[in-house]
Design a protein around this motif. Structure first.
Motif, PDB file in Angstrom:
ATOM      1  N   LYS A 251       0.843  -1.189   0.000  1.00  0.00           N
ATOM      2  CA  LYS A 251       0.000   0.000   0.000  1.00  0.00           C
ATOM      3  C   LYS A 251       0.876   1.235   0.000  1.00  0.00           C
ATOM      4  O   LYS A 251       0.695   2.148  -0.806  1.00  0.00           O
ATOM      5  CB  LYS A 251      -0.905  -0.037   1.239  1.00  0.00           C
ATOM      6  CG  LYS A 251      -1.707   1.220   1.405  1.00  0.00           C
ATOM      7  CD  LYS A 251      -2.694   1.060   2.551  1.00  0.00           C
ATOM      8  CE  LYS A 251      -3.333   2.398   2.850  1.00  0.00           C
ATOM      9  NZ  LYS A 251      -4.344   2.284   3.887  1.00  0.00           N
TER      10      LYS A 251
ATOM     11  N   LEU B  29       2.803   1.516  -3.391  1.00  0.00           N
ATOM     12  CA  LEU B  29       1.976   1.845  -4.548  1.00  0.00           C
ATOM     13  C   LEU B  29       1.509   3.282  -4.466  1.00  0.00           C
ATOM     14  O   LEU B  29       1.460   3.995  -5.474  1.00  0.00           O
ATOM     15  CB  LEU B  29       0.785   0.887  -4.650  1.00  0.00           C
ATOM     16  CG  LEU B  29       1.148  -0.523  -5.113  1.00  0.00           C
ATOM     17  CD1 LEU B  29      -0.071  -1.405  -5.087  1.00  0.00           C
ATOM     18  CD2 LEU B  29       1.716  -0.482  -6.505  1.00  0.00           C
ATOM     19  N   THR B  30       1.163   3.710  -3.250  1.00  0.00           N
ATOM     20  CA  THR B  30       0.766   5.110  -3.095  1.00  0.00           C
ATOM     21  C   THR B  30       1.925   6.018  -3.473  1.00  0.00           C
ATOM     22  O   THR B  30       1.748   7.005  -4.193  1.00  0.00           O
ATOM     23  CB  THR B  30       0.365   5.401  -1.636  1.00  0.00           C
ATOM     24  OG1 THR B  30      -0.272   4.261  -1.100  1.00  0.00           O
ATOM     25  CG2 THR B  30      -0.530   6.598  -1.552  1.00  0.00           C
TER      26      THR B  30
ATOM     27  N   ALA C  30       2.374   6.154  -7.202  1.00  0.00           N
ATOM     28  CA  ALA C  30       1.361   6.985  -7.857  1.00  0.00           C
ATOM     29  C   ALA C  30       1.646   8.459  -7.625  1.00  0.00           C
ATOM     30  O   ALA C  30       1.597   9.274  -8.545  1.00  0.00           O
ATOM     31  CB  ALA C  30      -0.026   6.606  -7.354  1.00  0.00           C
TER      32      ALA C  30
ATOM     33  N   TYR D 250      -5.397   6.494 -10.216  1.00  0.00           N
ATOM     34  CA  TYR D 250      -4.943   5.326  -9.470  1.00  0.00           C
ATOM     35  C   TYR D 250      -4.688   5.647  -8.005  1.00  0.00           C
ATOM     36  O   TYR D 250      -4.839   4.787  -7.134  1.00  0.00           O
ATOM     37  CB  TYR D 250      -3.683   4.753 -10.121  1.00  0.00           C
ATOM     38  CG  TYR D 250      -3.231   3.509  -9.435  1.00  0.00           C
ATOM     39  CD1 TYR D 250      -2.104   3.500  -8.632  1.00  0.00           C
ATOM     40  CD2 TYR D 250      -3.976   2.345  -9.526  1.00  0.00           C
ATOM     41  CE1 TYR D 250      -1.716   2.358  -7.970  1.00  0.00           C
ATOM     42  CE2 TYR D 250      -3.599   1.205  -8.864  1.00  0.00           C
ATOM     43  CZ  TYR D 250      -2.461   1.217  -8.090  1.00  0.00           C
ATOM     44  OH  TYR D 250      -2.093   0.097  -7.427  1.00  0.00           O
ATOM     45  N   LEU D 251      -4.263   6.854  -7.741  1.00  0.00           N
ATOM     46  CA  LEU D 251      -3.821   7.214  -6.388  1.00  0.00           C
ATOM     47  C   LEU D 251      -4.836   6.873  -5.289  1.00  0.00           C
ATOM     48  O   LEU D 251      -4.489   6.203  -4.316  1.00  0.00           O
ATOM     49  CB  LEU D 251      -3.456   8.698  -6.364  1.00  0.00           C
ATOM     50  CG  LEU D 251      -2.711   9.205  -5.139  1.00  0.00           C
ATOM     51  CD1 LEU D 251      -1.445   8.415  -4.940  1.00  0.00           C
ATOM     52  CD2 LEU D 251      -2.354  10.668  -5.317  1.00  0.00           C
TER      53      LEU D 251
ATOM     54  N   ALA E 140      -4.888   3.208  -4.589  1.00  0.00           N
ATOM     55  CA  ALA E 140      -3.758   2.710  -3.803  1.00  0.00           C
ATOM     56  C   ALA E 140      -3.948   3.050  -2.330  1.00  0.00           C
ATOM     57  O   ALA E 140      -3.661   2.256  -1.436  1.00  0.00           O
ATOM     58  CB  ALA E 140      -2.463   3.302  -4.330  1.00  0.00           C
ATOM     59  N   LYS E 141      -4.470   4.267  -2.117  1.00  0.00           N
ATOM     60  CA  LYS E 141      -4.612   4.695  -0.724  1.00  0.00           C
ATOM     61  C   LYS E 141      -5.670   3.889   0.005  1.00  0.00           C
ATOM     62  O   LYS E 141      -5.630   3.717   1.209  1.00  0.00           O
ATOM     63  CB  LYS E 141      -4.986   6.184  -0.680  1.00  0.00           C
ATOM     64  CG  LYS E 141      -3.824   7.093  -0.972  1.00  0.00           C
ATOM     65  CD  LYS E 141      -4.100   8.498  -0.478  1.00  0.00           C
ATOM     66  CE  LYS E 141      -2.845   9.330  -0.593  1.00  0.00           C
ATOM     67  NZ  LYS E 141      -3.091  10.622  -1.238  1.00  0.00           N
ATOM     68  N   SER E 142      -6.627   3.386  -0.765  1.00  0.00           N
ATOM     69  CA  SER E 142      -7.759   2.765  -0.102  1.00  0.00           C
ATOM     70  C   SER E 142      -7.558   1.291   0.190  1.00  0.00           C
ATOM     71  O   SER E 142      -8.497   0.607   0.553  1.00  0.00           O
ATOM     72  CB  SER E 142      -9.011   2.929  -0.961  1.00  0.00           C
ATOM     73  OG  SER E 142      -8.910   2.066  -2.076  1.00  0.00           O
ATOM     74  N   ILE E 143      -6.326   0.801   0.053  1.00  0.00           N
ATOM     75  CA  ILE E 143      -6.113  -0.600   0.382  1.00  0.00           C
ATOM     76  C   ILE E 143      -6.348  -0.773   1.868  1.00  0.00           C
ATOM     77  O   ILE E 143      -5.709  -0.121   2.688  1.00  0.00           O
ATOM     78  CB  ILE E 143      -4.676  -1.037   0.041  1.00  0.00           C
ATOM     79  CG1 ILE E 143      -4.425  -0.914  -1.471  1.00  0.00           C
ATOM     80  CG2 ILE E 143      -4.429  -2.458   0.483  1.00  0.00           C
ATOM     81  CD1 ILE E 143      -3.007  -1.198  -1.867  1.00  0.00           C
TER      82      ILE E 143
END
Lengths: 281, 531
Positions: A250, A253-254, A257, B523-524, B527-530
C-alpha cells in the motif's frame, strides 16, 4: 555530464539505502528478533564492525548446503500437511512466489526501458544543439531551445525511471525474497514435521522391539515439542507476513502513484513553457 | 486575387524594352510571339476564367511550333515565376499564374486536354513575364512570398490495396487531390497509382528540370525487403508497418512536389494526379531493366566525375552554401540516428509496459488479500492505458520527427545534385571557351602558314564555338540564378517545416503527459484505499 553522473549515483545510493532501511526496520519490528544481541550490537556499537567475509571453505559449504536443501525440499513438497492453515499457506506461497518473480522481472525490464528512453534524450538534445550551431536562420534559436527542452525532459524522465525502479520494482523484489523466506520457514516446519513423524515411527519400532524405548521417547518428545513450537511461531509469522505485505505494498503503490503524478505535472509544465517560448518566436 | 485582375495592355510592351539583358532568352520567343496575334492574346488574357477552346487551340498550335525551336529558351520560369500562390501587389504579376503554365508546358505531346488552357497562356505568358521581370528583380522576392494566396493543393494518399498474388503482386494507392488551382480540370479528384508510378513521375520531372537547376523533391526509396514482405504474405495485414510507412512518405513526397510552384502545374505532374486510367508502366524505374542498368552506370560515372570535377568558384554565396549543406547533412545524420534510437526504445518501453501489466494482473489474481488484489489489478489497468500513451508517443516520434529528418536528408542530396549540375554547366562553358581559343589559335596558325583556303572553314568553326561560349555563359548564369532562387525557397520551407514539426511533436507529448497524469491521479485513491 557531471550532473548526470551525480544524479545516477544518487539514485543508486537511494535505492541501496532504502533496502537496508527496510531490512533493519523489519528486524526492529519483530518482537523476538529485535532483542537479539547481534542486532543490538549492530545498532549500538560505535566502532567499525569487523565482519569477516566468507572464506572459501565456508562458501563451498554454503553451496553444498543449498543443494542438499533443494533436494530435500523436493522430497518434502509431496508431504501433505494435516493442518489446513499451513497447507493453504504453502499452496499460496508457492504460487505467489512464482508470480512475483515474473512481475519483478518485467518491472525491471520496464524501468530499464524507461531509463534507456531518458538517456536517448541526451543524444537527441546533442543532435539538436549541433544543428543549431551550424544554423544561421531563425532555426538556430529554435533548435537551441529544443535542445534545452530535451535536456530538462531527460532529467524528469530519468527520475520517473529511477523512482519507478525504487518504489515498484524494489517492493516486488523484496517480496520475492520475503516470500522465499516464508517458503523456507514452511520448509523448516515440514522438515520438523518429517522428523516428528520419523521419531514417532522410531518410537513405535522401539516399542515393538522393546529396545531403547526411553531414548526413542525422548527423541520423539523433542521432535514433537520442536514441531509444535515451530508451528505456533510459524502461524503468527505468516499472518504477520500477510499484514506486512499489504502494508508495504500500500505504501509503495501510493508512493509510486504520487511520484508519477508529480513527474507528469513537471513534464507538462516543461512542455507548456517550451511550447510558449517556441510559439512566440 | 485573380478575379478582378486586368492584364496590362500589350501595346505597352515596346520592342526596346525586350532587349533587357536579363531576359535574353526570351527575346527570340517574345519576338515570334509578337508577330502572332497580339489581339488574340489580349482577348484570352481578358477572359482567363471562361476559356474559349477554339482560340486557345489556335494559339496553342502556333505557340507550340515556336517554342519548340527554342528548347533552351523555353524556360521563362526564372522570371515568370509560375506562382500559384503569389500575391504580388502590382497587377502584371497577378497574371503570373498564367506564365506558370508557360513554363510547364514543355511537352506538347502531352495528352491531357487540360494542357490546352495553360497552353494558351504561353502566348500570353512570355510578354507578360517580360514586363514582370522588368519590374525590377523584386519579382524574385515576392515570388518567395507563397503563403499569402488562396490557392492551395492538398493531396492525400490512402487505401493501400494489394493487387495480384505472389511474386507479381503489388500495392496500389489511392491519390486524392483537393485544389482550387485553375490548372487542374476539377477541384477534387482521385486516381489509383502504384509505387513505380511515383518513381516514374520523379524520373520525368528530374529529366525536365534538373538541368535548369531546380530542386526536384526525391521520392521514397525502394525497399526490396519491404516489398518481399508484401508479396509473400497472403492477406493484406502482412506488412502493415511497411505499407503504412510507405504510404505516409508517398503522401509527403507528392505534397512537397505540389508545393513547388513550377512543378505543381507541370503537365506530367497534373497527368499523374488527374488521369483516371493506369499510367503506362514505368519500366525504366525497375532495378533490373535495361534503363535501370544504364542508370546505374551513369550514376557510377557521375560519382567519379563529382570527385574529380573542380570549379573555380567565383561566387562566394555558392561556396558558403555548399559548406552549409555539407555540415547540415552531417548534423542531421547524427540527429536522425539518435531519434531513431529513441523511437526503438520507446516502442520497447510500450511493449514492456504491456507485459508488466499482464504480469501484474496475474499477480493480482494470486494475491489472497482482496484489497491488495484489487489494487494490483487496477495497477495493471493503469499500465495498460500507459502502454497506449507510450505507443502513440513512439509513433509520433517516428512519423513527425524521424521521417521528416530523413526526408530532408534526401532533399539535401537533391540540392547537392543541383550544385553539381551547375558545376557541369560551368564545365561545358569552360570547355567551349577552351575550344574557341584553340580554334582561334588554329586560325592564326593557318594565317601564318598562308593556307588561305582553309580560312573560311576556320572562321566558321570559330563562329560556332563563339556561339557555344555565349550559350554556355548564358546557361551558367541562368542555372546559377535558378539554383540560388530554389535554395532560398527551400530554406524558407525548411525553417517552416521544422518549426511546425517540432511544435506538433511537443504538443503531442504534452497531450501524452496529460493522459499519464490522469491515469496516475485516478490510481492514487485506489492505492490509498487498500484496507
Amino acid at each position: 555530464m557531471k550532473q548526470e553522473l551525480e544524479a545516477e549515483y544518487l539514485a543508486t545510493f537511494k535505492k541501496t539505502v532504502a533496502m537496508h532501511e527496510v531490512f533493519l526496520q523489519r528486524l526492529a519490528g519483530h518482537p523476538t528478533l529485535r532483542n537479539d544481541t547481534n542486532f543490538r550490537v549492530f545498532l549500538e556499537y560505535s566502532e567499525d564492525l569487523n565482519v569477516r567475509g566468507k572464506n572459501k571453505k565456508e562458501r563451498i559449504g554454503g553451496l553444498l548446503k543449498s543443494i542438499s536443501k533443494q533436494a530435500d525440499e523436493v522430497i518434502l513438497s509431496n508431504q501433505k500437511d494435516v493442518d489446513e492453515f499451513f497447507e493453504q499457506q504453502r499452496v499460496f506461497l508457492v504460487e505467489y512466489h512464482n508470480k512475483i518473480k515474473d512481475s519483478t522481472m518485467k518491472s525491471d525490464k520496464m524501468t530499464r526501458s524507461q531509463k534507456n528512453c531518458a538517456d536517448t534524450y541526451i543524444k537527441v538534445s546533442g543532435g539538436f544543439l549541433g544543428l543549431s550551431t551550424i544554423e544561421n536562420t531563425s532555426l538556430q534559436k529554435f533548435f537551441a531551445q529544443i535542445a534545452e527542452h530535451f535536456e530538462k525532459a531527460r532529467k524528469i524522465e530519468g527520475r520517473v525511471a529511477s523512482d519507478g525502479d525504487l518504489k515498484q520494482s524494489d517492493t516486488l523484489r523484496y517480496y520475492l525474497h520475503d516470500s522465499k523466506a516464508a517458503m523456507d520457514l514452511l520448509y523448516r516446519r515440514s522438515r520438523a514435521l518429517a522428523n516428528y513423524e520419523a521419531a514417532n515411527k522410531a518410537l513405535d519400532k522401539a516399542r515393538s522391539k522393546n529396545k531403547d524405548v526411553k531414548q526413542a521417547e525422548d527423541a520423539q518428545q523433542l521432535a514433537m515439542s520442536k514441531f509444535e513450537r515451530m508451528s505456533d511461531v510459524a502461524k503468527t509469522e505468516l499472518t504477520d507476513f500477510k499484514k506486512r505485505r499489504v502494508a508495504m505494498f500500500k505504501k509503495n503503490l501510493t508512493d509510486v502513484a504520487e511520484l508519477e503524478v508529480k513527474h507528469a505535472k513537471a513534464q507538462i509544465q516543461l512542455l507548456r513553457s517550451t511550447l510558449a517560448t517556441l510559439k512566440e518566436e | 486575387m485573380m478575379e478582378g485582375s486586368q492584364p496590362p495592355p500589350l501595346d505597352d510592351i515596346s520592342p526596346d524594352e525586350k532587349t533587357n539583358s536579363d531576359d535574353d532568352m526570351f527575346t527570340s520567343a517574345v519576338d515570334t510571339m509578337q508577330k502572332r496575334k497580339p489581339n488574340g492574346i489580349a482577348e484570352t488574357l481578358n477572359d482567363d476564367d471562361d476559356d474559349d477552346d477554339d482560340d486557345e487551340e489556335e494559339i496553342d498550335l502556333q505557340g507550340s511550333g515556336d517554342l519548340q525551336h527554342h528548347p533552351g529558351h523555353f524556360q521563362p520560369s526564372p522570371v515568370s515565376h509560375p506562382q500559384l500562390k503569389v500575391d504580388l501587389s502590382h497587377s502584371p504579376a497577378e497574371l503570373s499564374s498564367e506564365p506558370a503554365y508557360a513554363s510547364a508546358k514543355s511537352d506538347f505531346e502531352s495528352s491531357s486536354p487540360a494542357s490546352l488552357k495553360p497552353t494558351s497562356a504561353i502566348s500570353s505568358g512570355t510578354p507578360i513575364a517580360h514586363s514582370v521581370s522588368k519590374a525590377a528583380e523584386e519579382a524574385d522576392d515576392p515570388e518567395l512570398d507563397d503563403e499569402s494566396s488562396d490557392l492551395f493543393v492538398e493531396i492525400k494518399v490512402s487505401e493501400a490495396k494489394k493487387i495480384g498474388d505472389g511474386m507479381n503482386s503489388y500495392m496500389v494507392y489511392r491519390v486524392t487531390t483537393k485544389t482550387n488551382v485553375p490548372a487542374f480540370r476539377k477541384q477534387e479528384f482521385s486516381v489509383s497509382r502504384r509505387f513505380s508510378d511515383f518513381l516514374g513521375l520523379h524520373e520525368k520531372l528530374l529529366g525536365k528540370y534538373l538541368t535548369y537547376g531546380r530542386i526536384v523533391p526525391p521520392p521514397p526509396e525502394k525497399s526490396a525487403i519491404g516489398m518481399a514482405k508484401v508479396k509473400m504474405t497472403k492477406d493484406d495485414s502482412g506488412a502493415l508497418d511497411f505499407v503504412e510507412r510507405r504510404r505516409a512518405s508517398l503522401e509527403r513526397y507528392v505534397n512537397r512536389t505540389a508545393r513547388h510552384p513550377a512543378l505543381c502545374v507541370d503537365p506530367d505532374f497534373r497527368e499523374f494526379l488527374e488521369l483516371q486510367e493506369d499510367l503506362p508502366k514505368a519500366t525504366s524505374t525497375s532495378a533490373l531493366s535495361g534503363a535501370g542498368v544504364l542508370r546505374f552506370f551513369s550514376r557510377a560515372v557521375d560519382t567519379v566525375g563529382k570527385m574529380t570535377l573542380k570549379m573555380d568558384e567565383t561566387d562566394q554565396w555558392f561556396e558558403e552554401k555548399q559548406q552549409q549543406v555539407e555540415s547540415l547533412q552531417h548534423q542531421m545524420k547524427k540527429l536522425h540516428s539518435s531519434v531513431e534510437t529513441l523511437v526503438t526504445y520507446r516502442r520497447e518501453l510500450a511493449t514492456n509496459i504491456r507485459t508488466f501489466a499482464t504480469s501484474s494482473a496475474v499477480l493480482a489474481s494470486a494475491e489472497e488479500h482482496s484489497g491488495l488484489s484489487r489494487a494490483l489489478s487496477q495497477l495493471a489497468d493503469a499500465y495498460e492505458k500507459l502502454e497506449g500513451v507510450y505507443g502513440q508517443q513512439a509513433e509520433t516520434d517516428f512519423y513527425v520527427l524521424a521521417e521528416l529528418i530523413r526526408d530532408y536528408l534526401a532533399l539535401l542530396d537533391a540540392i547537392k545534385e543541383c550544385f553539381h549540375q551547375r558545376v557541369k554547366t560551368y564545365q561545358t562553358w569552360q570547355y567551349a571557351q577552351g575550344m574557341l581559343t584553340k580554334k582561334r589559335e588554329a586560325k592564326v596558325k593557318l594565317e601564318l602558314a598562308m593556307k588561305t583556303d582553309k580560312l573560311p572553314q576556320a572562321d566558321e568553326e570559330i563562329k560556332e564555338w563563339e556561339q557555344k561560349v555565349q550559350k554556355g555563359e548564358e546557361d551558367f548564369k541562368a542555372i546559377s540564378k535558378m539554383v540560388r532562387k530554389e535554395v532560398k525557397r527551400y530554406e524558407r520551407y525548411r525553417v517552416q517545416d521544422f518549426k511546425d514539426a517540432m511544435i506538433k511533436y511537443l504538443e503531442v507529448m504534452l497531450q501524452g503527459q496529460q493522459e499519464v497524469l490522469r491515469v496516475w491521479e485516478n490510481y492514487l485513491p485506489e492505492a490509498k484505499s487498500i484496507a
